[in-house]
Enzyme design. Sequence first.
Site, PDB file in Angstrom:
ATOM      1  N   GLU A 135       0.863  -1.184   0.000  1.00  0.00           N
ATOM      2  CA  GLU A 135       0.000   0.000   0.000  1.00  0.00           C
ATOM      3  C   GLU A 135       0.896   1.230   0.000  1.00  0.00           C
ATOM      4  OE1 GLU A 135      -2.281  -0.227   3.576  1.00  0.00           O
ATOM      5  OE2 GLU A 135      -3.179  -2.132   3.010  1.00  0.00           O
ATOM      6  N   LYS A 137       2.299   4.573   1.530  1.00  0.00           N
ATOM      7  CA  LYS A 137       2.413   5.105   2.891  1.00  0.00           C
ATOM      8  C   LYS A 137       2.037   6.585   2.820  1.00  0.00           C
ATOM      9  CE  LYS A 137       5.746   5.561   6.647  1.00  0.00           C
ATOM     10  NZ  LYS A 137       4.808   6.141   7.572  1.00  0.00           N
ATOM     11  N   ASP A 139       1.411  10.274   3.823  1.00  0.00           N
ATOM     12  CA  ASP A 139       2.098  11.151   4.776  1.00  0.00           C
ATOM     13  C   ASP A 139       1.073  12.110   5.384  1.00  0.00           C
ATOM     14  OD1 ASP A 139       4.067  12.266   6.249  1.00  0.00           O
ATOM     15  OD2 ASP A 139       5.032  13.321   4.598  1.00  0.00           O
ATOM     16  N   TYR A 250      -6.832   2.203   5.913  1.00  0.00           N
ATOM     17  CA  TYR A 250      -5.970   1.079   5.537  1.00  0.00           C
ATOM     18  C   TYR A 250      -5.992  -0.083   6.512  1.00  0.00           C
ATOM     19  CZ  TYR A 250      -2.941   4.152   8.330  1.00  0.00           C
ATOM     20  OH  TYR A 250      -2.442   5.000   9.287  1.00  0.00           O
ATOM     21  N   LYS A 339      10.728   3.268   3.368  1.00  0.00           N
ATOM     22  CA  LYS A 339      10.690   4.736   3.325  1.00  0.00           C
ATOM     23  C   LYS A 339      11.520   5.263   2.161  1.00  0.00           C
ATOM     24  CE  LYS A 339      10.193   7.240   6.899  1.00  0.00           C
ATOM     25  NZ  LYS A 339       9.435   8.053   7.794  1.00  0.00           N
ATOM     26  N   CYS A 433      21.772  46.331  -9.093  1.00  0.00           N
ATOM     27  CA  CYS A 433      22.268  45.074  -9.658  1.00  0.00           C
ATOM     28  C   CYS A 433      23.682  44.788  -9.140  1.00  0.00           C
ATOM     29  CB  CYS A 433      22.270  45.176 -11.185  1.00  0.00           C
ATOM     30  SG  CYS A 433      23.095  43.778 -11.970  1.00  0.00           S
ATOM     31  N   CYS A 436      26.224  45.279 -12.327  1.00  0.00           N
ATOM     32  CA  CYS A 436      26.565  46.519 -13.021  1.00  0.00           C
ATOM     33  C   CYS A 436      26.175  47.755 -12.218  1.00  0.00           C
ATOM     34  CB  CYS A 436      25.886  46.556 -14.386  1.00  0.00           C
ATOM     35  SG  CYS A 436      24.092  46.529 -14.295  1.00  0.00           S
ATOM     36  N   CYS A 451      17.302  43.471 -13.755  1.00  0.00           N
ATOM     37  CA  CYS A 451      18.323  44.421 -14.181  1.00  0.00           C
ATOM     38  C   CYS A 451      18.018  44.688 -15.655  1.00  0.00           C
ATOM     39  CB  CYS A 451      19.712  43.800 -14.031  1.00  0.00           C
ATOM     40  SG  CYS A 451      20.965  44.744 -14.916  1.00  0.00           S
ATOM     41  N   CYS A 456      24.814  44.662 -19.052  1.00  0.00           N
ATOM     42  CA  CYS A 456      25.217  44.155 -17.737  1.00  0.00           C
ATOM     43  C   CYS A 456      26.152  42.944 -17.896  1.00  0.00           C
ATOM     44  CB  CYS A 456      23.976  43.759 -16.937  1.00  0.00           C
ATOM     45  SG  CYS A 456      24.372  42.847 -15.441  1.00  0.00           S
TER      46      CYS A 456
HETATM   47  S1  IVH Z   1      -0.512   0.341   8.724  1.00  0.00           S
HETATM   48  C1  IVH Z   1       0.192  -1.783  12.625  1.00  0.00           C
HETATM   49  N1  IVH Z   1      -0.721   1.415   6.351  1.00  0.00           N
HETATM   50  O1  IVH Z   1       2.564   5.263   8.870  1.00  0.00           O
HETATM   51  C2  IVH Z   1       0.169  -1.116  11.309  1.00  0.00           C
HETATM   52  N2  IVH Z   1       0.155   2.753   8.113  1.00  0.00           N
HETATM   53  O2  IVH Z   1       5.144   4.950  10.195  1.00  0.00           O
HETATM   54  C3  IVH Z   1      -0.467   0.185  11.373  1.00  0.00           C
HETATM   55  N3  IVH Z   1       0.668   5.059   7.446  1.00  0.00           N
HETATM   56  O3  IVH Z   1       1.331   4.711  12.096  1.00  0.00           O
HETATM   57  C4  IVH Z   1      -0.156   1.070  10.264  1.00  0.00           C
HETATM   58  N4  IVH Z   1       0.055   4.868   5.349  1.00  0.00           N
HETATM   59  O4  IVH Z   1       0.175   6.547  10.543  1.00  0.00           O
HETATM   60  C5  IVH Z   1      -0.342   1.590   7.627  1.00  0.00           C
HETATM   61  N5  IVH Z   1      -1.022   2.242   4.208  1.00  0.00           N
HETATM   62  C6  IVH Z   1      -0.639   2.436   5.469  1.00  0.00           C
HETATM   63  C7  IVH Z   1      -0.151   3.666   5.938  1.00  0.00           C
HETATM   64  C8  IVH Z   1       0.250   3.787   7.269  1.00  0.00           C
HETATM   65  C9  IVH Z   1       0.521   5.677   6.274  1.00  0.00           C
HETATM   66  C10 IVH Z   1       1.232   5.678   8.669  1.00  0.00           C
HETATM   67  C11 IVH Z   1       0.488   5.331   9.924  1.00  0.00           C
HETATM   68  C12 IVH Z   1       1.502   4.577  10.740  1.00  0.00           C
HETATM   69  C13 IVH Z   1       2.775   5.172  10.256  1.00  0.00           C
HETATM   70  C14 IVH Z   1       3.971   4.325  10.577  1.00  0.00           C
END
Ligand code: IVH
Length: 704
Positions: A135, A137, A139, A250, A339, A433, A436, A451, A456
């Site tokens: 999945e 991640k 932010d 998720y 990451k 500038c 010049c 400028c 120049c």
């Molecule tokens: S699963 C026990 N799935 O990343 C597993 N977390 O660095 C629970 N996050 O605490 C998390 N996307 O806030 C999961 N697709 C995703 C996620 C995700 C973002 C965040 C979440 C987690 C943190 C960990």
Amino acid sequence: MSNADAAAGTGDTGDTGGAGASGADDAAARMGTLSELVAYHNHRYHELDDPEITDGDYDLLVRELRRLEAEHPDLVVEGTASQDVGGAPSSLFAPVVHSVPMQSLDNAMSAEELTAWGQRVARALPDETVRFVCELKIDGLAMSIRYEAGRYVQAATRGDGRTGEDVTANVATIGVVPKQLVAAKGAPVPEVVEVRGEVYLPVASFERMNEEAAAAGERLFVNPRNAGAGSLRQKDPSVTAKRDLAFWVYQLGEVVGGPPLARHTDSLAFLRALGFPVNPEVKVFESLEDVAAHCVHWQQHRHDLDYEIDGVVVKIDDVEQRTRLGSTSRAPRWAIAYKFPPEERTTVLRDIQVSIGRTGRATPFAMLEPVFVGGSTVGVATLHNEDQVRAKDVRPGDTVIVRKAGDVIPEVVGPVVSMRPRGTKPWTFPTTCPGCGTELVRLEGEADTRCVNPACPFQRDQRVIYFASRGAMDIEGLGERTVAQLTSTDPPLVRDAADLYSLDAEALLQLEGFGQVSADKLVAAIDGSRTRPLPRLLTALGVKHLGPAASQALATEFGTLDAVMDAPAEELADVEGLGPIIARSIATWCSLEANRDFIDRLRAAGVDFGVPVPRTPKAPQVLAGKAVVVSGTLEGYTREEAEQAIIARGGKSPGSVSAKTYALVVGDSPGASKVTKAEAAGIPILDAAGFAHLLETGELPDAD
Ligand code: IVH
């Protein structure tokens, strides 16, 4: 702990991998410092929504602490910061004890670490097939939302994993969060269901918020995550309601009742059926190599999305296998977060200076303590223009956040105000500038300061540098320093780029740093540039708005520089991909005596001006004004050819589907999100045959 301590601690961990703890005493001291630093930055991030350092810098601290803990297990102090999952709940919101704790994830910062995790899983589950669910991640801000008898009853932040904050009223303002669950597609509504996911602010909404903040003279938000977290943790939910927050689910938390769910992918399907927004970019793999390739894919495409991601989460699909793997004190063993390398780091801003470009634009830029970010060491970063410096209020001496995303040039995002040294003053734009001494001009309604002196020396140098640059005539060895040497002799060896072609080794040998070998090499490189193809020469001229793509289009259409020079503006504007602004700019440039003289001198120097082309008749403009998106591979076309075919007929071929899209053409393995988006918006989806019909007639094929 003071801000200065925090800065010192961050700096220590920089690129050196941290202070080497030679003896146990050193290690214990460093671990103590690191533990304090991690706790301090945890507090700023999770509780104050006002981090002082970037995620990249924070990750370095945590990793160093964990490494030392692993090397010196006897020195680990109970309750140390490396075990923390998040922040303590604040007093702004009532505490909520999570019925099922909200765990964190272990990180893999490289393909090797991902492989090591896979090997640990394989050792724990020998001879078993393992399905990995990947999945994105997201932010954002982790959230747990509770439903009882199908009704939305509570939303809580993660807090420290056990106790979070009650943000029920704030989360209720997020449109995509269902308030009432309905049984659908055979999915009964459980008595109790807790869903876990990420609240986030879409990038476009973040940019809009910052535009509004800049217009109102307010401080800018540093990134979508901070802006999102700040928007959510508001005492007054009506403020949250104005902020356009969104949510991806998720994971399930506590569930009472409901169907048995043997796989994570079953949970996701169940969540989707109940009406939750589940991110569409979910993929299942059985080999870790495929998982790694998928992670690399998203690392390269992270900016194609309209929300921010900072990695890929890899989870084991089978719930029973998950149970057997279990968890460590802070994170499950059945999942890992791959990451991406950080695109933001903090560093110290030494000075702000102004550069003068080849068109006279004065661009403020930051001189930084060099920092490794976005894959390279950055010592200089742009500040764009006067308004940006004012809105960001960055000052020499500040600790600043530097961002380098993909191919975009590094920029200073903003200062860490809490770390500002005493006695600094807002920086003011120079009035003259630096090249010049002419007074700089900023016209009403324009963002740029300029400028306007065509003589120049800084502008002249920049024009020569641009002429020789890699995207133009590509003359190796002719960088900024050499050009400055060549233009500052008395009399100057080079007054403009055409003079380059009269340089000989003897002349170069007068310059400091040149020997026979390097002089011969540069003369040969300049000589070699005489035969560069026409698009490069056109780009090298430095005509305002005329970049490599338009130069290519002009070269294809006209064949020679003379044909371009002789074409009237209307004819130039007709070239695909050009338009009236570039056309006018070229025509004006060509009409100036000094520029025509420059061209004549290039011709006299033997620079290749191209070969005439027979003019081909234009394809009928059946797609004029229409946007056709292409996804996947179509038989008989490369992706570029398919797009060119659309453009040649007067259409556009943008990279993504929007409400304005006329049709989506799909070949093999199209992008899932494009197809989903087109379906949702009722946009016609065409196959290869439909595409052929479209190119011929400009019409959509009959629906049947
Ligand atoms: S699963 C026990 N799935 O990343 C597993 N977390 O660095 C629970 N996050 O605490 C998390 N996307 O806030 C999961 N697709 C995703 C996620 C995700 C973002 C965040 C979440 C987690 C943190 C960990």
